[in-house]
Design an enzyme around this catalytic site. Structure first.
Site, PDB file in Angstrom:
ATOM      1  N   LEU A  11       0.824  -1.211   0.000  1.00 20.43           N
ATOM      2  CA  LEU A  11       0.000   0.000   0.000  1.00 20.43           C
ATOM      3  C   LEU A  11       0.856   1.258   0.000  1.00 20.43           C
ATOM      4  CD1 LEU A  11      -2.843   1.280   0.202  1.00 20.43           C
ATOM      5  CD2 LEU A  11      -2.613   1.167   2.698  1.00 20.43           C
ATOM      6  N   THR A  12       1.775   1.373   0.958  1.00 21.12           N
ATOM      7  CA  THR A  12       2.602   2.572   1.104  1.00 21.12           C
ATOM      8  C   THR A  12       3.502   2.782  -0.115  1.00 21.12           C
ATOM      9  OG1 THR A  12       2.608   2.386   3.498  1.00 21.12           O
ATOM     10  CG2 THR A  12       4.396   3.655   2.511  1.00 21.12           C
ATOM     11  N   ILE A  38       7.655  -2.130   2.387  1.00 23.08           N
ATOM     12  CA  ILE A  38       6.733  -3.249   2.299  1.00 23.08           C
ATOM     13  C   ILE A  38       7.368  -4.466   2.972  1.00 23.08           C
ATOM     14  CG2 ILE A  38       5.328  -4.687   0.796  1.00 23.08           C
ATOM     15  CD1 ILE A  38       4.726  -1.601   0.834  1.00 23.08           C
ATOM     16  N   ASN A  85      -6.690  -1.873  10.010  1.00 26.16           N
ATOM     17  CA  ASN A  85      -7.262  -1.910  11.354  1.00 26.16           C
ATOM     18  C   ASN A  85      -7.022  -3.242  12.038  1.00 26.16           C
ATOM     19  OD1 ASN A  85      -8.230   0.704  11.697  1.00 26.16           O
ATOM     20  ND2 ASN A  85     -10.140   0.261  10.630  1.00 26.16           N
ATOM     21  N   GLU A 137       1.363   1.666  10.160  1.00 24.41           N
ATOM     22  CA  GLU A 137      -0.065   1.465  10.461  1.00 24.41           C
ATOM     23  C   GLU A 137      -0.676   2.705  11.122  1.00 24.41           C
ATOM     24  OE1 GLU A 137      -0.542  -1.003   8.935  1.00 24.41           O
ATOM     25  OE2 GLU A 137       0.952  -2.527   9.335  1.00 24.41           O
TER      26      GLU A 137
END
Length: 386
Positions: free
Chosen positions: A133-134, A165, A242, A365
């Site tokens: 994602l990042t 990652i 989450n 996160e």
């Protein structure tokens, strides 16, 4: 009877199954992690040989059911994260990336074919997954990601870059999030696909017994069957984040507890001015403050776990745990180092290693700032991100 790390007899709040899971993971850490972690950290080595053992412990994709997943409770997973991070944050991070991110994405949003193909092997530790994602320019704001997936006939072609990652260089499947003409979508990308490259980031001052990578995607061609069919928009990766944040709220307490107990034991043995340094008021004040913070953090984590098991856990609940427990864990690790004096910089003792690792944990996160603003939005009803 409560011990020095359980001031309020919190074990009484756990079931026999939860205690048995905790004790099994603690024994694993004592046998396999503690004797080796200083060397692994010094050599920046991630011990891939423990991956199947974590599968046998039921630590991978722990809270998911079916497809070979363990199907355990949320509190069991939290206790597992705590005990693993008492060994090292990097090793708990493996379980988080594998189970709470990669497996979570496939379990929640994948097709039946994808679930059957990947999840049983991932639960056993036979296949490693990562979660992309990042990006180099999109950290706290993943909506600004530049990785793009375009349609080309019946295929998708991905181009872009991801950064920080976890596990990417040893992964067999990568969950990659990309912009499309229809919004953000997720893809299960076999890492041997032409155009996919993962390069470990080095050197690092934190999380050294762990793997973080840069990923480049250059005309990575995938069939439609690689797309996660139920993943639409940023809500999908956020729901996975989450899951990971929940585990972090527990895990950091392991690093805090190990730092505290290391300092306590040292203070009881170390003598200056003809007496143990544990007998001095300033040392006792430090130890008491640490123990209280750990106890408070455990209460927060346990409340999150019971809410999760009841299906009532909300994002702002998770932000309370991730923000407060991580912040306190760093403070505890740093304070514990002061009790060790000059010896505290030696690899023989864990607090400084934990403190260095926790600098990464407080960043990934969701940074402290992001979780603060999540809580601010909940409290005021006003958006502060834009």
């Amino acid at each position: 009877m409560s011990g020095p790390a359980d001031l309020l007899d919190l074990d009484d709040l756990l079931t026999e199954t939860e205690l048995a899971t905790r004790d099994a993971v603690r024994a694993f850490v004592d046998e396999h992690i503690r004797p080796n972690i200083a060397d692994w950290y010094d050599r920046a080595h991630f011990p891939t040989e423990i991956i199947p053992e974590l599968g046998r412990l039921g630590a991978l994709g722990m809270i998911y059911s079916g497809y070979g997943c363990p199907g355990r409770g949320a509190v069991e997973y939290g206790l597992t994260a705590l005990e693993l991070e008492a060994g090292d944050s990097g090793l708990r991070t493996f379980v988080s990336v594998q189970g709470s991110l990669a497996m979570s994405a496939i379990h929640k949003f994948g097709s039946e074919e994808q679930k059957n193909e990947y999840l049983p092997r991932m639960a056993k530790g036979e296949l490693v997954g990562c979660f992309g994602l990042t990006e180099p320019t999109a950290g706290s704001d993943p909506g600004s990601m530049k990785t793009f997936a375009r349609r080309d006939g019946d295929d998708w072609v991905l181009n872009g870059a991801k950064r920080w990652i976890g596990l990417a260089s040893i992964a067999g499947v990568a969950v990659i999030w990309a912009q499309t003409d229809e919004g953000v979508r997720g893809f299960a990308v076999p890492t041997d696909t032409p155009g996919f490259t993962a390069t470990p980031i080095a050197p690092k001052m934190s999380m050294r017994a762990s793997i973080q990578c840069d990923i480049t995607l250059e005309d990575v061609r995938l069939p439609e069957s690689a797309r996660l069919p139920e993943a639409r928009g940023l809500r999908a990766p956020f729901s996975c984040l989450n899951e990971a944040r929940y585990g972090i709220a527990w895990g950091v307490l392991g690093a805090a507890r190990d730092s505290y107990l290391t300092a306590l034991h040292y203070a009881q043995e170390r003598r200056q001015f003809d007496r143990p340094i544990a007998s001095f008021q300033l040392t006792q004040a430090k130890l008491a403050d640490m123990a209280v913070k750990i106890t408070q953090g455990q209460l927060v984590a346990l409340r999150l776990g019971r809410l999760k098991e009841a299906g009532k856990l909300e994002p702002h609940h998770i932000s309370v745990g991730k923000l407060a427990n991580t912040r306190d864990a760093i403070a505890i690790a740093r304070e514990a180092r002061t009790i060790l004096g000059g010896n505290g910089i030696s690899a023989e003792y864990s607090p400084l290693r934990h403190a260095n690792n926790l600098e990464s944990v407080r960043t990934y996160e969701g940074t402290d700032e992001v979780h603060t603003l999540v809580l601010g939005r909940h409290i005021t009803g006003l958006e502060a991100f834009r």
